[in-house]
Design a protein around this motif. Sequence first.
Motif, PDB file in Angstrom:
ATOM      1  N   ASP A 278       0.818  -1.212   0.000  1.00 30.07           N
ATOM      2  CA  ASP A 278       0.000   0.000   0.000  1.00 30.07           C
ATOM      3  C   ASP A 278       0.851   1.260   0.000  1.00 30.07           C
ATOM      4  OD1 ASP A 278      -2.326  -1.486   0.002  1.00 30.07           O
ATOM      5  OD2 ASP A 278      -2.513  -1.499   2.184  1.00 30.07           O
ATOM      6  N   ARG A 281       0.755   2.855  -3.281  1.00 30.99           N
ATOM      7  CA  ARG A 281      -0.528   3.297  -3.825  1.00 30.99           C
ATOM      8  C   ARG A 281      -1.114   4.505  -3.102  1.00 30.99           C
ATOM      9  NH1 ARG A 281      -1.558  -2.496  -3.099  1.00 30.99           N
ATOM     10  NH2 ARG A 281      -1.153  -3.600  -5.060  1.00 30.99           N
ATOM     11  N   ARG A 287       3.760   6.691  -8.918  1.00 30.80           N
ATOM     12  CA  ARG A 287       3.936   5.239  -8.861  1.00 30.80           C
ATOM     13  C   ARG A 287       4.278   4.615 -10.209  1.00 30.80           C
ATOM     14  NH1 ARG A 287      -1.146   6.993  -8.220  1.00 30.80           N
ATOM     15  NH2 ARG A 287      -2.775   6.240  -9.647  1.00 30.80           N
ATOM     16  N   THR A 323       3.724   0.831  -9.062  1.00 26.55           N
ATOM     17  CA  THR A 323       2.742  -0.096  -9.607  1.00 26.55           C
ATOM     18  C   THR A 323       2.894  -0.137 -11.125  1.00 26.55           C
ATOM     19  OG1 THR A 323       1.010   1.581  -9.945  1.00 26.55           O
ATOM     20  CG2 THR A 323       1.107   0.527  -7.765  1.00 26.55           C
TER      21      THR A 323
END
Length: 489
Positions: A278, A281, A287, A323
Amino acid sequence: MTEPLRVTWVQPEDLLGHELRQAAEDGRDAAAAAATWYAAGGPPSPPRAGASTPPAPPELRALALTLLSRLADLPGPLAESEPTELPEIVRARGGGWPAAEPTTPTARARPDATTTPRATHGQGSGGPPPIRGRGGRGETLGTHQLHAAWLGRAAGCLLGKPVEKLTLPAIRALARATGNWPLNSWFTAEGVPADLAAAHPWNRRSAANSLAENIDGMPEDDDLNYPLLNVLLLQRYGRGFRTADVARLWLDQLPAGRTFTAERVAYRNLLSGIEPPDTARHHNPFREWIGAAIRADVHGWTHPGDPASAAEQAYRDATLTHTANGVYSAMFVAGTIAAAGGGADVHASLRAGLAVVPPRSRLAEAVRHGIGTARAHNDFDTVVDRLHAAHGHHHWVHAIPNAALVAAALTHADGDFTGSICRAVSGGWDTDSNGATAGSVAGLLAGHPDRLPERWTAPLKNRLATSVVGFDGTGFDELARLTQEALRP
């Protein structure tokens, strides 16, 4: 009255502007959030640096936090082709990991069927041709090879430092003013007209230690701090480290002020009690930027001939902060370097890097575009202009355009060291990071420090400045030894 402290890359009002930009790139419908933000007087994202001025009033900052949470819940249309979970990445690329490409001369010379034939480029590295056929799955690189890779990374990074954050026209103008175009040597302020220097000032933090006239060893840079930290990571936790171990190491060894973009947000998240993944995010619009890619070299160096294992290891590192395409950029770099360490030439190495990321992702498409464009044009300025036309809507630190540029530079230079770092830096965007990655690959292909031109390595004086505790002033030969020792049982 003292000026307010403006810590870059963490102010909510700046994060919101970057998140709106990220939403536009990944296809989420952020129109309502954008309308609310701009109607309230919210600023767009800072175009080049990390903090806008003046600071937002309390009510606007509170609105930014609310909208950041709201945007995080928006569904994205690219989730199927750009997953972040490792099993889904494997499925997206067709299931299973690709086998290492053979390193026989026939395999290395096979033309890439997805691109047009490439013309012959390269102006010569000033040294003997690269070594071929070393390494192999399950083997460890020798200290000479690692030494060359560390030196290559440092030289490429240092070349790009004074022009970081400058636009492409500014980089070209400054180099041309001193007769250094096509770029073939360090940037210099000597001979630059005063009006041009005023219009395009060198990077403020780097001008004092990265221009030809004042280089005195390798100055500190996050592009070198992170590979050093990853050597420590392997020393402490071995190849089976977890993402949480990366976080522990950072909190122990990495000053928060030496982090930027996604890494700074993730660091803040850790201190707020948010755990990986997390951390990548939560209120982190960076990201999919380049940060994970600049941490990937050690994962490639330590898996020669095994791009799949290198990419999987890079994944565990990258997901602390990134990500999707941000993760793929790290996997691509690690896979490329692992293949180069196994004896593949630069073109087979790039194919290996592409093989470990989802083929329908925007990063894979951009890399293929970079390679194809480099093969199609003799003039690298033309290659760069086409890449900027296609990918220039991204922020200059985003992973996608920078991966395309690195792939194009390596392809166009055909493994030549000078050509690789100069092309990567001359293409703009994140100049020091791109020069570092291209230099790492090309240095590894050279295979020995003596095969790198002395004009690039001598100014480094075998000395790295770093804020990583206990390593300031370490030599690159020692870093090579530590890298190899980190893999011993």
